[in-house]
Structure formats: structure tokens, C-alpha cells
Design a protein around this motif. Structure first.
Motif, PDB file in Angstrom:
ATOM      1  N   TRP A  24      11.740  -0.657   3.962  1.00 18.57           N
ATOM      2  CA  TRP A  24      13.197  -0.564   3.830  1.00 18.57           C
ATOM      3  C   TRP A  24      13.639  -1.576   2.771  1.00 18.57           C
ATOM      4  O   TRP A  24      13.024  -2.627   2.672  1.00 18.57           O
ATOM      5  CB  TRP A  24      13.891  -0.894   5.160  1.00 18.57           C
ATOM      6  CG  TRP A  24      13.427  -0.121   6.347  1.00 18.57           C
ATOM      7  CD1 TRP A  24      12.629  -0.574   7.352  1.00 18.57           C
ATOM      8  CD2 TRP A  24      13.759   1.221   6.691  1.00 18.57           C
ATOM      9  NE1 TRP A  24      12.429   0.387   8.301  1.00 18.57           N
ATOM     10  CE2 TRP A  24      13.119   1.518   7.914  1.00 18.57           C
ATOM     11  CE3 TRP A  24      14.530   2.221   6.088  1.00 18.57           C
ATOM     12  CZ2 TRP A  24      13.214   2.744   8.547  1.00 18.57           C
ATOM     13  CZ3 TRP A  24      14.631   3.446   6.728  1.00 18.57           C
ATOM     14  CH2 TRP A  24      13.978   3.705   7.931  1.00 18.57           C
ATOM     15  N   PRO A  25      14.701  -1.270   2.001  1.00 17.86           N
ATOM     16  CA  PRO A  25      15.531  -0.068   1.959  1.00 17.86           C
ATOM     17  C   PRO A  25      14.740   1.175   1.551  1.00 17.86           C
ATOM     18  O   PRO A  25      13.682   1.090   0.934  1.00 17.86           O
ATOM     19  CB  PRO A  25      16.599  -0.403   0.908  1.00 17.86           C
ATOM     20  CG  PRO A  25      16.586  -1.889   0.812  1.00 17.86           C
ATOM     21  CD  PRO A  25      15.170  -2.292   1.048  1.00 17.86           C
ATOM     22  N   ASP A  26      15.307   2.298   1.888  1.00 24.33           N
ATOM     23  CA  ASP A  26      14.658   3.579   1.662  1.00 24.33           C
ATOM     24  C   ASP A  26      14.721   3.953   0.186  1.00 24.33           C
ATOM     25  O   ASP A  26      15.777   3.906  -0.430  1.00 24.33           O
ATOM     26  CB  ASP A  26      15.365   4.640   2.508  1.00 24.33           C
ATOM     27  CG  ASP A  26      14.506   5.868   2.687  1.00 24.33           C
ATOM     28  OD1 ASP A  26      13.311   5.794   2.368  1.00 24.33           O
ATOM     29  OD2 ASP A  26      15.029   6.895   3.160  1.00 24.33           O
ATOM     30  N   ASN A  27      13.579   4.290  -0.383  1.00 25.62           N
ATOM     31  CA  ASN A  27      13.511   4.740  -1.775  1.00 25.62           C
ATOM     32  C   ASN A  27      12.189   5.476  -1.957  1.00 25.62           C
ATOM     33  O   ASN A  27      11.119   4.867  -1.909  1.00 25.62           O
ATOM     34  CB  ASN A  27      13.585   3.560  -2.739  1.00 25.62           C
ATOM     35  CG  ASN A  27      13.604   4.008  -4.198  1.00 25.62           C
ATOM     36  OD1 ASN A  27      13.285   5.152  -4.529  1.00 25.62           O
ATOM     37  ND2 ASN A  27      13.974   3.089  -5.091  1.00 25.62           N
ATOM     38  N   PRO A  28      12.226   6.793  -2.164  1.00 23.21           N
ATOM     39  CA  PRO A  28      10.982   7.566  -2.276  1.00 23.21           C
ATOM     40  C   PRO A  28      10.184   7.272  -3.538  1.00 23.21           C
ATOM     41  O   PRO A  28       9.049   7.729  -3.664  1.00 23.21           O
ATOM     42  CB  PRO A  28      11.480   9.015  -2.257  1.00 23.21           C
ATOM     43  CG  PRO A  28      12.889   8.947  -2.739  1.00 23.21           C
ATOM     44  CD  PRO A  28      13.428   7.645  -2.253  1.00 23.21           C
ATOM     45  N   ALA A  29      10.746   6.513  -4.482  1.00 23.20           N
ATOM     46  CA  ALA A  29      10.028   6.204  -5.725  1.00 23.20           C
ATOM     47  C   ALA A  29       9.868   4.691  -5.897  1.00 23.20           C
ATOM     48  O   ALA A  29       9.796   4.181  -7.004  1.00 23.20           O
ATOM     49  CB  ALA A  29      10.775   6.803  -6.924  1.00 23.20           C
ATOM     50  N   LEU A  74       0.807  -1.217   0.000  1.00 22.00           N
ATOM     51  CA  LEU A  74       0.000   0.000   0.000  1.00 22.00           C
ATOM     52  C   LEU A  74       0.843   1.272   0.000  1.00 22.00           C
ATOM     53  O   LEU A  74       0.452   2.275  -0.603  1.00 22.00           O
ATOM     54  CB  LEU A  74      -0.935  -0.001   1.210  1.00 22.00           C
ATOM     55  CG  LEU A  74      -2.174   0.882   1.076  1.00 22.00           C
ATOM     56  CD1 LEU A  74      -3.075   0.339  -0.035  1.00 22.00           C
ATOM     57  CD2 LEU A  74      -2.945   0.936   2.392  1.00 22.00           C
ATOM     58  N   ASP A  75       2.001   1.230   0.655  1.00 19.83           N
ATOM     59  CA  ASP A  75       2.802   2.463   0.762  1.00 19.83           C
ATOM     60  C   ASP A  75       4.285   2.119   0.726  1.00 19.83           C
ATOM     61  O   ASP A  75       5.028   2.382   1.673  1.00 19.83           O
ATOM     62  CB  ASP A  75       2.445   3.185   2.074  1.00 19.83           C
ATOM     63  CG  ASP A  75       2.939   4.626   2.095  1.00 19.83           C
ATOM     64  OD1 ASP A  75       3.434   5.110   1.046  1.00 19.83           O
ATOM     65  OD2 ASP A  75       2.835   5.266   3.150  1.00 19.83           O
ATOM     66  N   PRO A  76       4.767   1.534  -0.372  1.00 20.60           N
ATOM     67  CA  PRO A  76       6.138   1.029  -0.400  1.00 20.60           C
ATOM     68  C   PRO A  76       7.201   2.118  -0.358  1.00 20.60           C
ATOM     69  O   PRO A  76       8.295   1.898   0.175  1.00 20.60           O
ATOM     70  CB  PRO A  76       6.200   0.257  -1.723  1.00 20.60           C
ATOM     71  CG  PRO A  76       5.154   0.896  -2.587  1.00 20.60           C
ATOM     72  CD  PRO A  76       4.060   1.290  -1.646  1.00 20.60           C
ATOM     73  N   ASP A  77       6.896   3.285  -0.911  1.00 21.07           N
ATOM     74  CA  ASP A  77       7.932   4.324  -0.962  1.00 21.07           C
ATOM     75  C   ASP A  77       8.187   4.966   0.388  1.00 21.07           C
ATOM     76  O   ASP A  77       9.283   5.456   0.655  1.00 21.07           O
ATOM     77  CB  ASP A  77       7.580   5.391  -2.003  1.00 21.07           C
ATOM     78  CG  ASP A  77       6.163   5.899  -1.863  1.00 21.07           C
ATOM     79  OD1 ASP A  77       5.418   5.357  -1.022  1.00 21.07           O
ATOM     80  OD2 ASP A  77       5.783   6.822  -2.608  1.00 21.07           O
ATOM     81  N   ALA A  78       7.189   4.953   1.293  1.00 15.71           N
ATOM     82  CA  ALA A  78       7.357   5.616   2.585  1.00 15.71           C
ATOM     83  C   ALA A  78       7.457   4.658   3.764  1.00 15.71           C
ATOM     84  O   ALA A  78       7.967   5.033   4.817  1.00 15.71           O
ATOM     85  CB  ALA A  78       6.183   6.580   2.825  1.00 15.71           C
ATOM     86  N   GLN A  79       6.948   3.405   3.602  1.00 17.33           N
ATOM     87  CA  GLN A  79       6.840   2.524   4.757  1.00 17.33           C
ATOM     88  C   GLN A  79       7.605   1.212   4.600  1.00 17.33           C
ATOM     89  O   GLN A  79       7.238   0.208   5.217  1.00 17.33           O
ATOM     90  CB  GLN A  79       5.358   2.228   5.044  1.00 17.33           C
ATOM     91  CG  GLN A  79       4.553   3.443   5.460  1.00 17.33           C
ATOM     92  CD  GLN A  79       5.099   4.097   6.738  1.00 17.33           C
ATOM     93  OE1 GLN A  79       5.766   3.452   7.561  1.00 17.33           O
ATOM     94  NE2 GLN A  79       4.861   5.397   6.889  1.00 17.33           N
TER      95      GLN A  79
END
Length: 538
Positions: free
Chosen positions: A396-401, A389-394
Motif C-alpha cells: 500500500w498505497p495501491d498502484n498496479p505499476a 519482490l511484489d510491490p505492485d500487488a502486495q
């Protein structure tokens, strides 16, 4: 009571909307019965003759005979109710329109998938009436079609001038084949020689009607055609009894007993040594030619009918074979895949209707033996939910896109499919996950109040988790890693393996992930709370 004004749906009680006119007795009036014979497009009619059609009685104003209510050749005599009588003079017969009961429904496939019944098929008539029919699940299929045959002598009726043709005689019926496949030995009668790679079709002919004296004395053949006869075959003997892939009987017999059973088999010994697999990535596909370790065979089934002794001058269907839905023999209605996968939990073999879109349904609540619902695999469920549902914000690893494959959360979240990997590769993927998590969360297995394991999504057993030679994903999207309770991670892995077995998901097969509901917790724990904050974010 009488209404002061029209107000649909307001119950009659004395007050603002209704005036009470006093007590009454008896039953409300009903429509008169349909006493005339049912109209037929093939019969001639004379001025003054009456018919029943579409819940009304009609009187012919001329002899054209067009459909009552559509053309001006008929006078509407008013509403009527009930089934119109049959005309013995015109040789009309009719079987029950209701679908028959089915006494031999196999047990649930894999102990969990409901089986098709005539009533369930009829509920989805819009889907079952398509050339491919309706696939209820990987082990049950049905199709709804029609049979019709006509005959006209071409002679005039009596000495009428101008010539009024003799009415065409006809046979019409609805046909419903229902197909079953099996997973392992469940539901199979092994003493009679049944195997897990058998396909059974129960065919029902119902709502049959004839017009004229000729059709009941002629024969109807109903059968099932099977594709890929090199790999699959008709079952010809069962329990010492001869089995045929068709039934031929007089139409009068079909009207009394409209049921037939057909059996097919795709023996593992006839499977090819190679097979083609396909990995899908959005609109793109990658095909590979691989060893057929699972002994996979594909086939198709399609119902057909013919009338072997129908007059040569017949209109519409003749003596030649006609397929129940679609006139093209090669318009394959459905595809069946049989296998004897080499992994230990597949050895008994089985078959599935292949054109379904399988999905694993994750449920955070389970019911124990006492009937109590308890939370289960909740941290794994929360991890998959965040990843989808919210892979870019929730995640890891961190990736905003970031975008992650295999998620199906209606109405707005659909990220395609996952594809199953081989067991050996799944083990290598788990090792890679351990290395990744150990770098991001040093010492995570023993941190906190309970042992932890590193959960990954997409799963280690999927191609989307497999690394390409350059270290990236084979397909679009990325991954999510999260140290969670070891018990939750192990149970989720067992559930996934059980799903592969119950739906017969083989190497390269695609599937989606669906969720029964949002996980417990309001809001769902953020990644730092659920997984912990990594020392290295990537």
C-alpha cells in the motif's frame, strides 16, 4: 583388477565392470623425481643437456633454448615429480612459494567484518590481480602483482660461433599488499599514537627467484604511494620509532624476510570545508557541493618498486619506479575515504575502502545468548520482502505499476540503490509517514492485540523516502506503508542504524537491501493480512 571396458569413476570391485586378478602388496608406482635443473628462458643450452619443465624431463636437441613442450628443440624424456633442484653453477636461488602466515591480523572490523589474510587474498587471485585489487569489505583490501628485473651483458658465451649470448640474469617475485582501515578505536594502538583515521598496509614479497650471481647483491625498494597529499600523509613516527613509507634492502635479505609494513593517515584537521556528494538514480546522477560536516577526506594507495643499484643496461624494469599492477602511476587501484562524522555514534572516526557496494543483510532469525535461534523483526522483514519482490500487488498505497528502489534479490530483482539522508530529514520523513498512515488506517496505533507503528519502505532515513517540493519522490519508484508490531518496527530501525555505523554509511552514501532467505510463512502474508486493509487505498 582389470577393467572389461573403460568406465570412469566406477570403484574396482569384482562384478560386472572389473575382473579380480588376485592380491598384491606394496605401493603403486610413482613418477621419478625431477633431477635436472629447471628450464630458464634466459639460459643457453647445449645439445644433450637436460632440464625439468612442466612436470617432465627434457633433453636439448639443439641450442635454441625455446620452451620445452612448445617447440621441437627438446626431446621429452617422460613425466617427473617434485621441485627441480637449483643450479648453484648458474646462481639460482628461490624463496618459499607458499604465502607466509600473518601474525598481526587486526580484530574484525566493527566486530563483524572478517579481515583479509594472505590465504583469503590468494583464493580470489582473479580479482586481486586486477589494477584495483580485491575489496573484501569496507575495511579490508588486497592486491596481487609481480616484480621482475633482468640484466644482459650483451656478450657472447665463450668463443661460440655463431654468438650465443650470455644468459640474462634476473630477479622475479610475487607481491601481495594487504590494506586495513578501522572503525573507531577498535584495533588501534593508541599509546603509540595510532588514530581511527589510519590506514595500514602489510606487504608480502614471496615466491622469489634469481638467476645469476649479480641479483642477490643488489637492492630492491618496495613502497606505497599515497594520493591527495594535501589531505593525507605518511605516518613518519610511531611510538617513538621512525616509520618509513618504503623498505630498501638487498634482494638476498628480501628472500629471507619478505615482509614490510606501511602506515598512512588522513587527519581530520586537514579535511576540506566543502565536499561533493552524488545521488544516483539508475544511469543518472545528481551532484551537489555541500558543507563537509563529516570532515571527509579521500585518498588512494598504490604499491611500487624500484631497483636503485641495478645495472644501467638492465632489461625490463630499471632504476625507475614501477607500479606493481599497471605501469601508469595515475591508474589508481583503490579509493579510501576517512571521516569523523558529527553524529554521536561516529565521533571516533574511521576510514573505509570506498569503492565497495555496501548492502544491509536482513535476517529474520537471530541467535540469543543461550544459542537458540528465534524469529525477530518478522513483520518488518515480511514487509520489506513484499515491497521488494511484489510491490505492485502486495503493498500500500495501491498502484498496479509500482516499483520500489533499493532491492537486490538475485537473480532477477535489482532495483538500484537507496541513499542515506541526514538525521533531521529522516525525522521529517517519519512525521510524514505517520500522517500518511493515520489517513489510510485511522486509529492504527491501538488497533489489534498489540501496539502498532507504521513502517515505511524505502526507509525514512533515505533520500528515496524524502518528498520533493511537488510531493513526489526525489527519484524513481514509490513507497510502501504498513502498520506492524511496534516492537518489530523499533528493532528494525535499530538494526538499520547499527548497519549505518558498522559500515560507516554517511549522508548520500548508496546501499542495497539483501535478504538471508524468504521470511517465515508459506506463503508470505498478503498485504491485507500483514498490514490490514486501509480505509483509503491511496
Amino acid at each position: 583388477m582389470i577393467a572389461d571396458w573403460v568406465d570412469e569413476g566406477v570403484e574396482p570391485t569384482a562384478g560386472e565392470f572389473w575382473e579380480d586378478l588376485g592380491a598384491c602388496s606394496g605401493q603403486p608406482p610413482t613418477d621419478p623425481p625431477c633431477t635436472a635443473y629447471e628450464w630458464s628462458m634466459f639460459a643457453p643450452y647445449y645439445v644433450g643437456e637436460q632440464v625439468a619443465w612442466d612436470g617432465h624431463m627434457w633433453e636439448a636437441k639443439d641450442s635454441r633454448g625455446q620452451e620445452p613442450g612448445v617447440h621441437a628443440a627438446w626431446k621429452d624424456l617422460g613425466v617427473c615429480s617434485g621441485e627441480p633442484p637449483l643450479s648453484a653453477k648458474r646462481g639460482q636461488t628461490r624463496s618459499a612459494a607458499a604465502l607466509p602466515d600473518m601474525p598481526n591480523v587486526p580484530p574484525k572490523a566493527s566486530g563483524m567484518f572478517d579481515r583479509m589474510t594472505p590465504a583469503k587474498c590468494a583464493e580470489r587471485a582473479n580479482l586481486a590481480g586486477r589494477p584495483q585489487g580485491w575489496l573484501m569489505n569496507r575495511f579490508s583490501w588486497c592486491q596481487m602483482g609481480k616484480l621482475d628485473a633482468y640484466y644482459s651483458s650483451g656478450k657472447c658465451l665463450g668463443n661460440t660461433t655463431p654468438c650465443i649470448p650470455e644468459p640474462a640474469e634476473y630477479y622475479k617475485a610475487d607481491v601481495m599488499p594487504i590494506g586495513y582501515t578501522f572503525n573507531g578505536v577498535e584495533g588501534r594502538d593508541q599509546p603509540k599514537g595510532d588514530t581511527a583515521r589510519d590506514i595500514v598496509v602489510e606487504a608480502f614479497v614471496y615466491n622469489q627467484s634469481t638467476y645469476g650471481n649479480m641479483p642477490p647483491g643488489n637492492k630492491l625498494t618496495l613502497g606505497m604511494d599515497i594520493g591527495n597529499k594535501t589531505r593525507c600523509e605518511h605516518v613518519t613516527s610511531r611510538g617513538g620509532q621512525t616509520v618509513q613509507n618504503h623498505r630498501t634492502a638487498l634482494i638476498s635479505s628480501w628472500i629471507i624476510d619478505g615482509w614490510a609494513t606501511f602506515r598512512f593517515r588522513c587527519p581530520h584537521g586537514k579535511a576540506s570545508t566543502k565536499r561533493i556528494i552524488e545521488w544516483l538514480d539508475g544511469a543518472n546522477g545528481v551532484k551537489e557541493y555541500v558543507a563537509n560536516d563529516e570532515l571527509v577526506s579521500f585518498t588512494s594507495i598504490k604499491p611500487y618498486a624500484n631497483f636503485p643499484d641495478w645495472p644501467v643496461k638492465a632489461l625490463g624494469i630499471s632504476r625507475h619506479t614501477k607500479y606493481i599492477t599497471g605501469t601508469d602511476k595515475w591508474l589508481v587501484g583503490n579509493i579510501i575515504r576517512c571521516d569523523s562524522a558529527v553524529e554521536s555514534d561516529y565521533k571516533a572516526g574511521g576510514c573505509v575502502f570506498y569503492k565497495t557496494n555496501p548492502a544491509v543483510h536482513w535476517k529474520p532469525l537471530v541467535t540469543n545468548k543461550a544459542g537458540t535461534k528465534t524469529w525477530d523483526i518478522i513483520q518488518a522483514y515480511q514487509h520489506y520482502w513484499n515491497a521488494c519482490l511484489d510491490p505492485d500487488a502486495q503493498t500500500w498505497p495501491d498502484n498496479p505499476a509500482k516499483d520500489i528502489a533499493g532491492c537486490d534479490i538475485p537473480p532477477s530483482r535489482d532495483t538500484g540503490y537507496l541513499h542515506r539522508e541526514k538525521e533531521k530529514q529522516a525525522g521529517s520523513n517519519q512525521d510524514a509517514t505517520y500522517v500518511k498512515c493515520s489517513r489510510m488506517w485511522p486509529g492504527y496505533p491501538s488497533s489489534g492485540d498489540y501496539p502498532k507503528q507504521c513502517d515505511e519502505y524505502p526507509f525514512a532515513s533515505t533520500r528515496q523516502r524524502t518528498l520533493a517540493p511537488d510531493g513526489t519522490s526525489h527519484f524513481y519508484g514509490e513507497w510502501s506503508f504498513c502498520p506492524i508490531r511496534a516492537n518489530d518496527n523499533e528493532k528494525a530501525g535499530l538494526y538499520l542504524k547499527r548497519y549505518y555505523h558498522s559500515d560507516r554509511v554517511l549522508y548520500s552514501d548508496k546501499f542495497r537491501n539483501r535478504f538471508a532467505s524468504p521470511p517465515s510463512g508459506d506463503p508470505v502474508p498478503a498485504r491485507a493480512q500483514l498490514c490490514g486493509t486501509p480505509s483509503v487505498a491511496n
